[in-house]
Enzyme design. Sequence first.
Site, PDB file in Angstrom:
ATOM      1  CE1 TYR A   1      23.768  79.898   4.671  1.00 39.11           C
ATOM      2  CE2 TYR A   1      25.477  78.266   5.081  1.00 39.11           C
ATOM      3  CZ  TYR A   1      24.411  78.714   4.331  1.00 39.11           C
ATOM      4  OH  TYR A   1      23.981  77.990   3.242  1.00 39.11           O
TER       5      TYR A   1
ATOM      6  CE  LYS B   1      20.846  77.336   4.656  1.00 38.40           C
ATOM      7  NZ  LYS B   1      19.583  77.262   3.891  1.00 38.40           N
TER       8      LYS B   1
END
Length: 244
Positions: free
Chosen positions: A141, A145
């Site tokens: 994750y 990002k």
Amino acid sequence: MARIFITGSAGGLGLNAARALLQQGHEVVLHARDESRLASAGAARDQALGTVVGDLADLTETSRVAEQADQFGPFDAVIHNAGVYSGNQIFAVNTVAPYILTALMARPRRIVCISSGMHRSGTPDLQGIDWTNAATRPAAYSDSKLYVTALSAAAANRWPDVESNAVDPGWVPTRMGGRGAPDDLELGHVTQVWLATRESSEDHVSGGYWFHQQRRQPHPAVNDVGFQTELLDALERHTGFALK
């Protein structure tokens, strides 16, 4: 009045942004993974200029999303809001989909990518990355990002006439963030709405990383032109689409 396309706008921050924009009198095109998700958008669906359906975890469906959205364009702004926190589709949804849409759609005046403060824990190492299986990366994750934040900065560098920015909405209590998230849900969509609709008379604002309408310093790799090039090359090889 601006015309704005928002991915993942049948719920959470995307829907909140859509509602705010509609209330301000702007034209909004909503997107959801499927028709059942769109139904949960309620009155916003009725007020929207149009709707687009497609699973951003799938390359072919994402390409179709670009085609569908362009039927309502050109857009003043595209907000890449859709995202997932867990599962094997993290890279596909959080990074690959914004890249494909940016590469295939008619170029908008403004691009807003939803990032996260967790991008600072990401690694700029792209060696051996499997864009289809996030299970191969222990901090997938955060990595995803970091990559989408760098994608936003790369678009700002390549297209000086486009305002491209990334936004950290905070850790807010959405379905993805969880009920215990500590940040203010009402502030979670404000910055992206502002960046998408700023008065044209204001100064050109691009290449920024923002939190609550304040510019913040991102991970050093975000503004590293060498890393941006490496990222775009890797995404082009994976998707077959070039960011021109």
